[in-house]
Design a protein around this motif. Structure first.
Motif, mmCIF file in Angstrom:
data_model
loop_
_atom_site.group_PDB
_atom_site.id
_atom_site.type_symbol
_atom_site.label_atom_id
_atom_site.label_comp_id
_atom_site.label_asym_id
_atom_site.label_seq_id
_atom_site.Cartn_x
_atom_site.Cartn_y
_atom_site.Cartn_z
ATOM 1 N N THR A 17 5.429 -2.490 -6.715
ATOM 2 C CA THR A 17 5.206 -1.673 -5.524
ATOM 3 C C THR A 17 5.123 -2.563 -4.290
ATOM 4 O OG1 THR A 17 4.050 -0.016 -6.824
ATOM 5 C CG2 THR A 17 3.668 0.008 -4.449
ATOM 6 N N TYR A 18 4.414 -3.659 -4.391
ATOM 7 C CA TYR A 18 4.286 -4.580 -3.260
ATOM 8 C C TYR A 18 5.653 -5.146 -2.874
ATOM 9 C CZ TYR A 18 2.965 -8.615 -0.489
ATOM 10 O OH TYR A 18 2.859 -9.537 0.510
ATOM 11 N N GLN A 19 6.461 -5.537 -3.845
ATOM 12 C CA GLN A 19 7.789 -6.086 -3.557
ATOM 13 C C GLN A 19 8.685 -5.043 -2.891
ATOM 14 O OE1 GLN A 19 8.593 -9.214 -3.674
ATOM 15 N NE2 GLN A 19 6.581 -9.712 -4.503
ATOM 16 N N ARG A 20 8.655 -3.807 -3.370
ATOM 17 C CA ARG A 20 9.455 -2.742 -2.761
ATOM 18 C C ARG A 20 8.989 -2.453 -1.348
ATOM 19 N NH1 ARG A 20 10.119 2.447 -6.023
ATOM 20 N NH2 ARG A 20 11.477 2.852 -4.281
ATOM 21 N N LEU A 21 7.680 -2.447 -1.142
ATOM 22 C CA LEU A 21 7.139 -2.199 0.189
ATOM 23 C C LEU A 21 7.574 -3.295 1.152
ATOM 24 C CD1 LEU A 21 5.360 -0.504 2.032
ATOM 25 C CD2 LEU A 21 3.416 -1.856 1.272
ATOM 26 N N ARG A 22 7.483 -4.542 0.717
ATOM 27 C CA ARG A 22 7.903 -5.662 1.566
ATOM 28 C C ARG A 22 9.380 -5.565 1.922
ATOM 29 N NH1 ARG A 22 5.510 -10.701 2.696
ATOM 30 N NH2 ARG A 22 7.446 -11.858 2.754
ATOM 31 N N ALA A 23 10.195 -5.152 0.972
ATOM 32 C CA ALA A 23 11.639 -5.071 1.202
ATOM 33 C C ALA A 23 12.011 -3.889 2.094
ATOM 34 C CB ALA A 23 12.367 -4.977 -0.139
ATOM 35 N N ASP A 24 11.276 -2.788 2.008
ATOM 36 C CA ASP A 24 11.681 -1.540 2.659
ATOM 37 C C ASP A 24 10.920 -1.186 3.923
ATOM 38 O OD1 ASP A 24 13.483 -1.215 0.646
ATOM 39 O OD2 ASP A 24 12.257 0.191 -0.500
ATOM 40 N N VAL A 25 9.838 -1.873 4.229
ATOM 41 C CA VAL A 25 8.963 -1.414 5.314
ATOM 42 C C VAL A 25 9.685 -1.409 6.668
ATOM 43 C CG1 VAL A 25 7.832 -3.604 5.891
ATOM 44 C CG2 VAL A 25 6.610 -1.461 6.180
ATOM 45 N N ARG A 26 10.476 -2.407 6.971
ATOM 46 C CA ARG A 26 11.157 -2.450 8.265
ATOM 47 C C ARG A 26 12.130 -1.284 8.407
ATOM 48 N NH1 ARG A 26 13.253 -7.962 9.773
ATOM 49 N NH2 ARG A 26 11.109 -8.147 10.463
#
Length: 90
Positions: A17-26
């Motif tokens: 979840t953290y990796q997906r959030l980091r990749a998608d937040v922008r």
């Protein structure tokens, strides 16, 4: 033993979840601005005061549906990539 495997499973989910959030937040924030800024402008300029809450609720439902679609589409792509890697080329 069951508690240990459950804890490691939760840690993996949290890490994913953290990796997906980091990749998608922008991308999600930029898309959010492209929706909410015009929606608010339309709401305050064109929508009568007694319908403003309803209008923004409809926009919010659409935004939630869009976020759900994007999240599940990416999960399906990840699963397809994983299954094709495991099974190898056909």
């Amino acid at each position: 033993a069951g508690r240990l495997s459950a804890a490691s499973g939760r840690a993996k989910v949290a890490s994913d979840t953290y990796q997906r959030l980091r990749a998608d937040v922008r991308r999600i924030v930029c898309t959010s601005f492209m929706l909410w800024l015009p929606a608010n402008a339309i709401n305050f300029v064109f929508v009568p005061p007694h319908l403003r809450i309803a209008f923004m609720s409809v926009v919010a439902c659409g935004w939630g549906g869009f976020l759900s679609y994007v999240a599940h589409r990416e999960m399906e792509q990840d699963e397809q990539t994983t299954s094709s890697t495991v099974s190898g080329p056909a």
